[in-house]
Each structure stands twice: as C-alpha cells, then as structure tokens.
Write a protein that holds these residues in place. Structure first.
Motif, PDB file in Angstrom:
ATOM      1  N   ILE A 290     -30.784   0.150 -22.597  1.00  0.00           N
ATOM      2  CA  ILE A 290     -30.662  -0.964 -23.713  1.00  0.00           C
ATOM      3  C   ILE A 290     -31.038  -0.641 -25.091  1.00  0.00           C
ATOM      4  O   ILE A 290     -32.040  -0.141 -25.146  1.00  0.00           O
ATOM      5  CB  ILE A 290     -31.459  -2.219 -23.210  1.00  0.00           C
ATOM      6  CG1 ILE A 290     -31.325  -3.307 -23.950  1.00  0.00           C
ATOM      7  CG2 ILE A 290     -33.018  -1.878 -22.950  1.00  0.00           C
ATOM      8  CD1 ILE A 290     -31.630  -4.920 -23.458  1.00  0.00           C
ATOM      9  N   ALA A 291     -30.042  -1.034 -25.989  1.00  0.00           N
ATOM     10  CA  ALA A 291     -30.422  -0.731 -27.478  1.00  0.00           C
ATOM     11  C   ALA A 291     -30.997  -2.071 -27.961  1.00  0.00           C
ATOM     12  O   ALA A 291     -30.091  -3.096 -27.682  1.00  0.00           O
ATOM     13  CB  ALA A 291     -29.257  -0.152 -27.953  1.00  0.00           C
ATOM     14  N   TYR A 292     -31.681  -2.155 -28.758  1.00  0.00           N
ATOM     15  CA  TYR A 292     -31.946  -3.592 -29.516  1.00  0.00           C
ATOM     16  C   TYR A 292     -32.701  -3.170 -31.142  1.00  0.00           C
ATOM     17  O   TYR A 292     -33.268  -2.269 -31.327  1.00  0.00           O
ATOM     18  CB  TYR A 292     -33.196  -4.163 -28.514  1.00  0.00           C
ATOM     19  CG  TYR A 292     -34.389  -3.219 -28.539  1.00  0.00           C
ATOM     20  CD1 TYR A 292     -35.622  -3.313 -29.358  1.00  0.00           C
ATOM     21  CD2 TYR A 292     -34.345  -2.361 -27.268  1.00  0.00           C
ATOM     22  CE1 TYR A 292     -36.721  -2.310 -29.235  1.00  0.00           C
ATOM     23  CE2 TYR A 292     -35.565  -1.507 -27.199  1.00  0.00           C
ATOM     24  CZ  TYR A 292     -36.644  -1.561 -27.965  1.00  0.00           C
ATOM     25  OH  TYR A 292     -37.885  -0.798 -27.787  1.00  0.00           O
ATOM     26  N   LEU A 293     -32.416  -4.176 -31.754  1.00  0.00           N
ATOM     27  CA  LEU A 293     -33.075  -4.151 -32.881  1.00  0.00           C
ATOM     28  C   LEU A 293     -34.509  -4.648 -32.974  1.00  0.00           C
ATOM     29  O   LEU A 293     -34.896  -5.362 -32.033  1.00  0.00           O
ATOM     30  CB  LEU A 293     -32.209  -5.005 -34.152  1.00  0.00           C
ATOM     31  CG  LEU A 293     -32.186  -6.653 -33.722  1.00  0.00           C
ATOM     32  CD1 LEU A 293     -33.379  -7.249 -34.335  1.00  0.00           C
ATOM     33  CD2 LEU A 293     -30.919  -7.291 -34.414  1.00  0.00           C
ATOM     34  N   ASN A 307     -34.243   2.002 -25.047  1.00  0.00           N
ATOM     35  CA  ASN A 307     -35.344   2.335 -23.802  1.00  0.00           C
ATOM     36  C   ASN A 307     -34.551   2.190 -22.548  1.00  0.00           C
ATOM     37  O   ASN A 307     -33.153   1.753 -22.665  1.00  0.00           O
ATOM     38  CB  ASN A 307     -36.278   1.272 -23.873  1.00  0.00           C
ATOM     39  CG  ASN A 307     -37.134   1.063 -25.076  1.00  0.00           C
ATOM     40  OD1 ASN A 307     -38.061   0.370 -25.146  1.00  0.00           O
ATOM     41  ND2 ASN A 307     -37.362   2.513 -25.696  1.00  0.00           N
ATOM     42  N   LYS A 308     -35.083   2.765 -21.558  1.00  0.00           N
ATOM     43  CA  LYS A 308     -34.249   3.007 -20.287  1.00  0.00           C
ATOM     44  C   LYS A 308     -34.276   1.630 -19.720  1.00  0.00           C
ATOM     45  O   LYS A 308     -35.388   1.027 -19.915  1.00  0.00           O
ATOM     46  CB  LYS A 308     -34.993   3.784 -19.426  1.00  0.00           C
ATOM     47  CG  LYS A 308     -34.475   4.263 -18.233  1.00  0.00           C
ATOM     48  CD  LYS A 308     -33.235   5.233 -18.427  1.00  0.00           C
ATOM     49  CE  LYS A 308     -32.685   5.652 -16.846  1.00  0.00           C
ATOM     50  NZ  LYS A 308     -33.520   6.436 -16.000  1.00  0.00           N
ATOM     51  N   LEU A 309     -33.137   1.305 -18.918  1.00  0.00           N
ATOM     52  CA  LEU A 309     -33.133   0.120 -18.320  1.00  0.00           C
ATOM     53  C   LEU A 309     -33.460   0.448 -16.768  1.00  0.00           C
ATOM     54  O   LEU A 309     -32.623   1.229 -16.404  1.00  0.00           O
ATOM     55  CB  LEU A 309     -31.843  -0.634 -18.309  1.00  0.00           C
ATOM     56  CG  LEU A 309     -31.964  -2.244 -18.260  1.00  0.00           C
ATOM     57  CD1 LEU A 309     -32.564  -3.011 -19.165  1.00  0.00           C
ATOM     58  CD2 LEU A 309     -30.232  -2.627 -18.646  1.00  0.00           C
ATOM     59  N   GLU A 310     -34.203  -0.205 -15.955  1.00  0.00           N
ATOM     60  CA  GLU A 310     -34.706   0.156 -14.500  1.00  0.00           C
ATOM     61  C   GLU A 310     -34.312  -1.255 -13.961  1.00  0.00           C
ATOM     62  O   GLU A 310     -34.562  -2.352 -14.228  1.00  0.00           O
ATOM     63  CB  GLU A 310     -36.263   0.369 -14.559  1.00  0.00           C
ATOM     64  CG  GLU A 310     -36.811   1.640 -15.409  1.00  0.00           C
ATOM     65  CD  GLU A 310     -36.178   2.911 -14.894  1.00  0.00           C
ATOM     66  OE1 GLU A 310     -35.778   2.930 -13.802  1.00  0.00           O
ATOM     67  OE2 GLU A 310     -36.572   3.875 -15.325  1.00  0.00           O
ATOM     68  N   PHE A 311     -33.953  -0.891 -12.584  1.00  0.00           N
ATOM     69  CA  PHE A 311     -33.431  -2.011 -11.763  1.00  0.00           C
ATOM     70  C   PHE A 311     -34.454  -1.967 -10.525  1.00  0.00           C
ATOM     71  O   PHE A 311     -34.734  -0.973 -10.233  1.00  0.00           O
ATOM     72  CB  PHE A 311     -32.090  -1.765 -11.412  1.00  0.00           C
ATOM     73  CG  PHE A 311     -31.150  -1.897 -12.495  1.00  0.00           C
ATOM     74  CD1 PHE A 311     -30.420  -3.036 -12.967  1.00  0.00           C
ATOM     75  CD2 PHE A 311     -30.806  -1.083 -13.191  1.00  0.00           C
ATOM     76  CE1 PHE A 311     -29.680  -3.253 -13.929  1.00  0.00           C
ATOM     77  CE2 PHE A 311     -29.890  -0.806 -14.383  1.00  0.00           C
ATOM     78  CZ  PHE A 311     -29.360  -2.197 -14.723  1.00  0.00           C
ATOM     79  N   ASN A 312     -34.580  -3.132  -9.848  1.00  0.00           N
ATOM     80  CA  ASN A 312     -35.142  -3.170  -8.541  1.00  0.00           C
ATOM     81  C   ASN A 312     -34.107  -3.129  -7.415  1.00  0.00           C
ATOM     82  O   ASN A 312     -32.886  -3.011  -7.899  1.00  0.00           O
ATOM     83  CB  ASN A 312     -36.071  -4.582  -8.412  1.00  0.00           C
ATOM     84  CG  ASN A 312     -37.126  -4.818  -9.482  1.00  0.00           C
ATOM     85  OD1 ASN A 312     -38.002  -3.930  -9.560  1.00  0.00           O
ATOM     86  ND2 ASN A 312     -36.954  -5.959  -9.968  1.00  0.00           N
ATOM     87  N   SER A 321     -40.124  -1.588 -20.662  1.00  0.00           N
ATOM     88  CA  SER A 321     -41.597  -0.993 -20.985  1.00  0.00           C
ATOM     89  C   SER A 321     -41.125  -0.744 -22.395  1.00  0.00           C
ATOM     90  O   SER A 321     -40.704   0.655 -22.741  1.00  0.00           O
ATOM     91  CB  SER A 321     -42.022  -0.193 -20.459  1.00  0.00           C
ATOM     92  OG  SER A 321     -43.171   0.373 -20.870  1.00  0.00           O
ATOM     93  N   LEU A 322     -41.132  -1.430 -23.400  1.00  0.00           N
ATOM     94  CA  LEU A 322     -40.858  -1.014 -24.689  1.00  0.00           C
ATOM     95  C   LEU A 322     -41.502  -0.069 -25.556  1.00  0.00           C
ATOM     96  O   LEU A 322     -42.779  -0.042 -25.443  1.00  0.00           O
ATOM     97  CB  LEU A 322     -40.697  -2.324 -25.921  1.00  0.00           C
ATOM     98  CG  LEU A 322     -39.916  -3.544 -25.278  1.00  0.00           C
ATOM     99  CD1 LEU A 322     -40.271  -4.573 -26.291  1.00  0.00           C
ATOM    100  CD2 LEU A 322     -38.510  -3.310 -25.334  1.00  0.00           C
ATOM    101  N   THR A 323     -40.810   1.017 -26.064  1.00  0.00           N
ATOM    102  CA  THR A 323     -41.645   2.141 -26.856  1.00  0.00           C
ATOM    103  C   THR A 323     -40.976   2.136 -28.059  1.00  0.00           C
ATOM    104  O   THR A 323     -39.496   2.067 -28.088  1.00  0.00           O
ATOM    105  CB  THR A 323     -41.822   3.425 -26.113  1.00  0.00           C
ATOM    106  OG1 THR A 323     -40.761   3.992 -26.127  1.00  0.00           O
ATOM    107  CG2 THR A 323     -42.361   3.261 -24.790  1.00  0.00           C
TER     108      THR A 323
END
Length: 474
Positions: A290-293, A307-312, A321-323
């Motif tokens: 996911i890309a975000y401003l 950041n990486k997008l994780e799924f259950n 987990s934003l970094t």
C-alpha cells in the motif's frame, strides 16, 4: 593517603572523560539534526500515487506537490519509473496538453483496446486520456486535446449542471471478465463502457459503515475477494477503512468483523495522516503493498510512503504497521556501490522550519536543511540554502582522491527544471568543470558520466529551485 589521592585522580579523569564525551555527542547531534521524514519512495513531493508494474518496470503516476498555494495549483504531469523500486527517475511530461493546468490524482494506466488509458483529475474534473504506451504521450481520449476552464465536454462524466459534473479521484478496476469499473469521490461507482471513455448511466453510491467525506478510493481483487478502500478525514487525521465483497465489484459489501481501519495516524512513530494512495501487487507473487501520502510538511507539501500489506487467513486485511523506512528493492538488479561522502559543506544553510499543524495539537515537526542530508540516502531530507544566497553550491568531500565514474543529483522541485555546473578538485581550492548543463532540463536525476580522479565534487545551481534531495556519486 596515596590511595585516596589516586582514587581522586581516577574519579576526576573519569568525570572529565564523561564531560568531553557528552560535549562531543551534543556537538555531533547539533551538527546532524534529525530527519523526521524518513525514507519516502520518491525524492520529491508527490501525493495520490498510483503505482503498478508493467513489463518489469514500476510506474508511479501521482500529483506533483511542493508548488505551494494549497489546492489552487499543482505541479505538471510526470511519471516516475524504476526497475528495482529503489532508484527512480523521470524525464519530461507524459501528458503535454495538461501542463499548466491543475493536475491531480491520476489513476493507474490501464491496458484496453490495444491502448493505455489514464484518468486524472484536471482543473477539478475527471478526464479519460489515451496513449500507445504507459510512458505517453497521453492525449484526451474524447474531443480535441485541449483543456479549457472550468471544464470541457471531454470530461469522463456527463452532467446537466452548468457548474460541471461532480467527481474527482478516479480509480479504475478491470475484472477477470474484462469488464471495467470506475470508482471515485464520495463512494461513487459505475461500469465503464467498452470504449473506456464513457460511463454507464447506472451509477451507485457504495454504502459504508463509516460516514463522512470520502475521496481517494482504492479497489483491487485478491483470491476471489473484492476490496474497496475509502478515505476519511484529511490532513493529520487522514485514514483508510475498507469493506469487501465476494459477489461483484459493485457489491453487496460487508465490513470486516474487526479492524476495518488499516491506516491511521501513529503517534508513537510520528506518522501523520496516511491517506490517498494505491494498492499494487508484484505480478506472479502474493506480495501486496500500500502506498499512501503522509501529512509531512502541511498543505500540498506531501511525500509518499510504501508499506507491505498483510492478510489474515480469512482474507481480511491486517492494520498496517506504518513505517517511514521503505520496503527496499522489489526486484534485484545490478547496481554500483555509492561513494561514501566524508564531509559536506555548502554556501549557506536555510534556517530550521517549524511546520504548522492544521488541527492536531499532537503534531510537532521541524525540518532542517543541512548539506549532509543530500548524502544520507533518505529521500525525505534535503539541503537547501538561504533565500538570499544568489549563487548556491554544495561540496562533497570524499575524504581522499579516488576515481569517480558518475554523478546523479536529485534537485528540489525537479519538475520545474534545473541548470547547474559540476566541478571537481584535488585540494578543494582549484576547481575544474566536468559536467552539468547551462540550459534548463526537466528531469530527475541529472546524470553526468565521468572519468576523473578527485577528492571533491561541487555543484553550483545556476537555474531552478535551490536545493538537493539526494546526490549519488559512483
């Protein structure tokens, strides 16, 4: 008595060493201020990024920020490209007729009918554009390739309202059956007709469990589940909730049992207002990002993070987990190691800037502009001189004379263009020209192929905004 004296001397020396060490640490921290912006994707200010991989190349279409005046203006349409997702570049404009207009929130470039289509918001209205390549040049897909204000008949939507058709931030999704859909501001959605330039008259409003103004929709499909992400709030309060459907891109949708907000301000990490962006997948993998401003410097001075997008197991999305660290290379390519810069000096240094908050009392951020920031490998920091500095320069000291093959410099506000002079020196006193160009070129980075031996390199900015995001030396 001797033992007491010896103990006193040892304690005194120990205290002296501590004082010296603390003084050195304090001086070092003052010389190298903190970079609160981390390592965004691009060494420039961009927002509303639409990212995808096409034939082994990553494309990033976005709003060009950093032109001030809030939402009254924007930078021109450029597409940043990368082979590895770390080293990015652009050259010129991909949508020439849109240059000089307010160009916001372009969609990804979607392949259909043997062409590529893109759907930016220009002067506040959505338009379809077409090209033979994702690199462009794009032109309006309907009518003459000319923009007039407030809008032209080439807009994506039709409206009887004399003020024009309402809607911004187009997001395009093509399902497995090749049916295309368009999602836009205020939870609106509809099918696109096969021509990719007209919209089905059956337009819906997607019902979501959270109310409030919404823009910047994201839509994608994974393992038979359709995901609809919509923004809430803005500025420091920007966030992304989501809903899903297993039936159709137009629903019915349902909210996850818990944790429907996946990006929101993280005060512990001082990441504010993660908003309008995109989700993309690396083809051939189950890796989603996911890309975000991020609110960053306030108003339309934003940068984009990934950041990486994780799924259950049930397909629900885990809160991100934003970094600000970046995700690194997504494809391995052969790259040369950068030269380490031992010291950086400049003609002047702009004073620290305390960034104004827009409504969150917990927002505190100050930007510094020291020359070492041009060599820290973090796209969020930059060197800038004072406004009064009419002949700005920055020097890279490599510590010893060494062979130099190439210089790559990413200037501040690159979409406006730069002219510069590149020089080298053995002693820091006598300088010889070795690169640069006197004419303004709109690109980033500006590259000079070299075959020299030197200890020092100096860049003089002759034309363009004064400042450097990153300067890589090989």
């Amino acid at each position: 008595m001797k033992n007491k004296l010896k103990g006193f001397v040892v304690k005194t020396l120990h205290l002296f060493v501590q004082v010296v060490l603390l003084t050195w640490i304090s001086a070092a921290s003052k010389a190298q201020p903190a970079n609160p912006f981390g390592n965004p994707l691009i060494p420039d200010m961009i927002a509303d990024a639409s990212i995808q991989e096409i034939n082994g190349t990553f494309y990033c279409y976005a709003t060009t920020d950093g032109y001030d005046q809030h939402l009254r203006t924007s930078g021109p349409p450029v597409v940043w490209k990368s082979k590895d997702f770390v080293n990015w570049s652009f050259s010129g404009f991909y949508f020439p007729s849109a240059v000089g207009h307010k160009y916001w929130a372009p969609s990804k470039a979607v392949a259909a009918n043997g062409k590529y289509y893109i759907y930016p918001t220009v002067n506040g209205f959505m338009y379809p554009a077409v090209a033979d390549s994702p690199d462009g040049p794009f032109k309006l897909a309907k009518g003459d390739d000319v923009f007039t204000t407030p809008f032209t008949s080439s807009t994506l939507l039709k409206s009887k309202d004399p003020k024009g058709p309402a809607g911004i931030d187009a997001e395009i999704f093509i399902d497995d059956d090749k049916q295309a859909y368009v999602f836009w501001q205020r939870r609106k959605a509809a099918r696109l007709n096969p021509d990719m330039v007209t919209v089905d008259t059956n337009q819906i409003t997607i019902a979501t469990p959270r109310s409030g103004y919404s823009e910047g929709p994201i839509f994608f499909k994974r393992k038979g589940i359709y995901y609809y992400l919509y923004t809430l709030g803005g500025a420091e309060k920007y966030q992304y909730p989501y809903i899903t459907s297993k039936v159709s891109p137009l629903g019915p949708f349902q909210a996850p049992a818990k944790d429907d907000i996946i990006t929101t301000t993280d005060y512990s990490r001082q990441i504010y207002g993660p908003g309008h962006g995109s989700v993309f997948n690396v083809p051939g993998t189950d890796d989603y990002y996911i890309a975000y401003l991020e609110f960053g410097r306030g108003s339309t001075n934003r940068q984009t993070y990934v950041n990486k997008l994780e799924f259950n197991e049930d397909g629900s999305i885990r809160p991100v987990s934003l970094t600000m660290n970046g995700v690194g290379a997504l494809h391995k390519i052969k790259t040369e190691p950068k030269k380490k810069v031992a010291n950086a000096t400049a003609s002047s240094i702009r004073a620290d800037l305390k960034i104004k908050r827009e409504g969150d009392s917990l927002f505190h951020r100050t930007e510094s502009f020291v020359p070492s920031f041009a060599f820290d490998g973090a796209n969020g920091s930059r060197w800038m001189p004072t406004a009064e500095d009419g002949s700005p320069w920055v020097i890279a000291d490599l510590g010893k004379t060494t062979k130099i093959k190439r210089s790559e410099v990413y200037f501040v506000r690159p979409t406006q263009g730069h002219a510069y002079t590149l020089e080298y020196s053995l002693d820091g006193k006598t300088w010889t020209s070795c690169g640069g160009h006197p004419d303004i070129k709109i690109q980033s980075p500006h590259t000079d192929d070299l075959s020299i031996k030197a200890r020092y390199l100096r860049i003089k900015i002759d034309k363009g905004i004064k400042g450097v995001w990153e300067w890589n030396i090989y």
